[in-house]
Design a protein around this motif. Structure first.
Motif, PDB file in Angstrom:
ATOM      1  N   TRP A 187       0.836  -1.205   0.000  1.00 32.65           N
ATOM      2  CA  TRP A 187       0.000   0.000   0.000  1.00 32.65           C
ATOM      3  C   TRP A 187       0.872   1.257   0.000  1.00 32.65           C
ATOM      4  O   TRP A 187       0.616   2.207  -0.735  1.00 32.65           O
ATOM      5  CB  TRP A 187      -0.917   0.011   1.214  1.00 32.65           C
ATOM      6  CG  TRP A 187      -1.776   1.244   1.258  1.00 32.65           C
ATOM      7  CD1 TRP A 187      -2.936   1.467   0.585  1.00 32.65           C
ATOM      8  CD2 TRP A 187      -1.490   2.456   1.991  1.00 32.65           C
ATOM      9  NE1 TRP A 187      -3.416   2.728   0.855  1.00 32.65           N
ATOM     10  CE2 TRP A 187      -2.552   3.362   1.717  1.00 32.65           C
ATOM     11  CE3 TRP A 187      -0.470   2.847   2.852  1.00 32.65           C
ATOM     12  CZ2 TRP A 187      -2.584   4.624   2.271  1.00 32.65           C
ATOM     13  CZ3 TRP A 187      -0.516   4.121   3.405  1.00 32.65           C
ATOM     14  CH2 TRP A 187      -1.571   4.987   3.113  1.00 32.65           C
ATOM     15  N   THR A 226       0.847  -6.924  -8.985  1.00 33.33           N
ATOM     16  CA  THR A 226      -0.531  -6.559  -9.316  1.00 33.33           C
ATOM     17  C   THR A 226      -1.326  -6.166  -8.076  1.00 33.33           C
ATOM     18  O   THR A 226      -2.438  -5.652  -8.200  1.00 33.33           O
ATOM     19  CB  THR A 226      -1.257  -7.710 -10.038  1.00 33.33           C
ATOM     20  OG1 THR A 226      -1.417  -8.809  -9.140  1.00 33.33           O
ATOM     21  CG2 THR A 226      -0.457  -8.179 -11.252  1.00 33.33           C
ATOM     22  N   PHE A 227      -0.777  -6.430  -6.889  1.00 30.37           N
ATOM     23  CA  PHE A 227      -1.456  -6.088  -5.644  1.00 30.37           C
ATOM     24  C   PHE A 227      -1.016  -4.724  -5.116  1.00 30.37           C
ATOM     25  O   PHE A 227      -1.476  -4.297  -4.058  1.00 30.37           O
ATOM     26  CB  PHE A 227      -1.170  -7.147  -4.580  1.00 30.37           C
ATOM     27  CG  PHE A 227      -1.790  -8.486  -4.863  1.00 30.37           C
ATOM     28  CD1 PHE A 227      -3.007  -8.851  -4.300  1.00 30.37           C
ATOM     29  CD2 PHE A 227      -1.155  -9.392  -5.703  1.00 30.37           C
ATOM     30  CE1 PHE A 227      -3.581 -10.086  -4.563  1.00 30.37           C
ATOM     31  CE2 PHE A 227      -1.714 -10.634  -5.967  1.00 30.37           C
ATOM     32  CZ  PHE A 227      -2.928 -10.981  -5.401  1.00 30.37           C
ATOM     33  N   ARG A 273      -7.586  -2.569  -0.281  1.00 32.92           N
ATOM     34  CA  ARG A 273      -8.118  -3.919  -0.470  1.00 32.92           C
ATOM     35  C   ARG A 273      -7.077  -4.839  -1.089  1.00 32.92           C
ATOM     36  O   ARG A 273      -6.913  -5.984  -0.674  1.00 32.92           O
ATOM     37  CB  ARG A 273      -9.361  -3.883  -1.347  1.00 32.92           C
ATOM     38  CG  ARG A 273      -9.973  -5.270  -1.519  1.00 32.92           C
ATOM     39  CD  ARG A 273     -11.170  -5.286  -2.436  1.00 32.92           C
ATOM     40  NE  ARG A 273     -11.746  -6.614  -2.533  1.00 32.92           N
ATOM     41  CZ  ARG A 273     -12.729  -6.961  -3.342  1.00 32.92           C
ATOM     42  NH1 ARG A 273     -13.266  -6.036  -4.131  1.00 32.92           N
ATOM     43  NH2 ARG A 273     -13.188  -8.193  -3.370  1.00 32.92           N
ATOM     44  N   SER A 274      -6.368  -4.353  -2.085  1.00 27.80           N
ATOM     45  CA  SER A 274      -5.331  -5.156  -2.724  1.00 27.80           C
ATOM     46  C   SER A 274      -4.271  -5.571  -1.713  1.00 27.80           C
ATOM     47  O   SER A 274      -3.827  -6.726  -1.696  1.00 27.80           O
ATOM     48  CB  SER A 274      -4.684  -4.371  -3.869  1.00 27.80           C
ATOM     49  OG  SER A 274      -5.635  -3.983  -4.837  1.00 27.80           O
ATOM     50  N   GLY A 310      -5.362  -9.643  -9.687  1.00 28.67           N
ATOM     51  CA  GLY A 310      -6.369  -8.902 -10.427  1.00 28.67           C
ATOM     52  C   GLY A 310      -7.764  -9.480 -10.381  1.00 28.67           C
ATOM     53  O   GLY A 310      -8.619  -9.130 -11.192  1.00 28.67           O
ATOM     54  N   TRP A 317     -10.214  -8.936  -8.520  1.00 28.23           N
ATOM     55  CA  TRP A 317     -11.304  -8.032  -8.159  1.00 28.23           C
ATOM     56  C   TRP A 317     -11.430  -6.850  -9.110  1.00 28.23           C
ATOM     57  O   TRP A 317     -12.214  -5.954  -8.900  1.00 28.23           O
ATOM     58  CB  TRP A 317     -11.070  -7.500  -6.737  1.00 28.23           C
ATOM     59  CG  TRP A 317      -9.697  -6.909  -6.558  1.00 28.23           C
ATOM     60  CD1 TRP A 317      -9.315  -5.623  -6.729  1.00 28.23           C
ATOM     61  CD2 TRP A 317      -8.537  -7.619  -6.196  1.00 28.23           C
ATOM     62  NE1 TRP A 317      -7.984  -5.480  -6.517  1.00 28.23           N
ATOM     63  CE2 TRP A 317      -7.478  -6.696  -6.172  1.00 28.23           C
ATOM     64  CE3 TRP A 317      -8.275  -8.961  -5.878  1.00 28.23           C
ATOM     65  CZ2 TRP A 317      -6.175  -7.074  -5.855  1.00 28.23           C
ATOM     66  CZ3 TRP A 317      -6.994  -9.328  -5.563  1.00 28.23           C
ATOM     67  CH2 TRP A 317      -5.952  -8.390  -5.556  1.00 28.23           C
ATOM     68  N   THR A 318     -10.627  -6.814 -10.189  1.00 29.19           N
ATOM     69  CA  THR A 318     -10.686  -5.686 -11.108  1.00 29.19           C
ATOM     70  C   THR A 318     -11.724  -5.937 -12.186  1.00 29.19           C
ATOM     71  O   THR A 318     -12.079  -7.096 -12.461  1.00 29.19           O
ATOM     72  CB  THR A 318      -9.315  -5.463 -11.764  1.00 29.19           C
ATOM     73  OG1 THR A 318      -8.937  -6.648 -12.472  1.00 29.19           O
ATOM     74  CG2 THR A 318      -8.274  -5.139 -10.724  1.00 29.19           C
TER      75      THR A 318
END
Length: 239
Positions: free
Chosen positions: A41, A119-120, A125-126, A236, A238-239
């Motif tokens: 993050w 990708t996170f 959330r990621s 990915g 949730w994208t």
């Protein structure tokens, strides 16, 4: 055994202590998962490339375990490629040195983990999903140490912890992880968990056939491969 976080010493590992440690393995990794999530993050708030952030996160994760699981991955790769003789393979795994197969295994697994973890790098959330994947990967021990899985040696880490996890816990525990993964994605989440479990089962089956059972090195390899599978399958989602 699972993190470098200092805790009071356990002077005698009884069967009950061993079982409790294994059942709580995902919770023991919570500090590591939180740190990995924070790095991802935080990196997203900068201009640092996502892949570089992911590499840093994996480096910190390795420090948080003293690279114990990566060492297991390396040793298992060397043992599987050293010889078809059981005793020779076990001797290679116990030597502590990394051969060509071990080095290649670490490079490939860490490279794939980094590519997926990149990708996170994004929103909260990621980061939380990535941290949860770190914790969930430790559930690999519920399979490697399940009742009925034999130790490869009469001594060592495997003899202390192997066979300590009840079969019903292994089934219900992984089913619970699959149910929780629906919060990430209704079908890719459970699929990722199922694939991770399958990879660990295949590794354990191979170890039993080649080594006669599992060792502490197999534990570490299982964790690293479970983490790789979870990260790649969830990337990915949730994208």
């Amino acid at each position: 055994m699972l993190t470098a976080v200092p805790v009071p010493a356990v002077l005698r590992v009884t069967p009950g202590v061993a079982t409790g440690a294994l059942l709580l393995a995902p919770l023991a990794a919570l500090p590591l998962g939180a740190v990995v999530g924070a790095i991802l993050w935080g990196g997203a708030q900068t201009t640092v490339p996502a892949l570089a952030v992911a590499v840093v996160a994996l480096g910190v994760l390795a420090l948080g375990t003293r690279a114990l699981h990566l060492d297991g991955l390396s040793d298992v790769a060397d043992g599987l490629t050293a010889s078809y003789d059981r005793e020779r393979s076990l001797a290679v795994m116990k030597s502590g040195t990394a051969g060509p197969a071990g080095v290649v295994a670490i490079v490939l697994v860490l490279g794939a983990q980094a590519a997926a973890l990149a990708t996170f790098v994004g929103d909260v959330r990621s980061a939380v999903v990535a941290g949860a994947a770190v914790c969930a990967s430790r559930a690999a021990l519920w399979i490697t140490c399940a009742t009925g899985v034999p130790p490869a040696r009469p001594d060592g880490l495997g003899s202390t912890f192997t066979g300590r996890v009840p079969g019903w816990w292994t089934l219900l525990g992984w089913a619970g992880l699959a149910a929780a993964a629906t919060l990430v994605h209704p079908w890719r989440g459970p699929l990722a968990v199922g694939l991770a479990a399958l990879v660990v089962i295949l590794l354990v089956g191979r170890a039993v056939r080649r080594f006669g059972g599992v060792t502490g090195d197999v534990y570490g390899a299982a964790i690293e491969l479970a983490l790789l599978t979870l990260l790649v399958a969830l990337a990915g989602a949730w994208t």
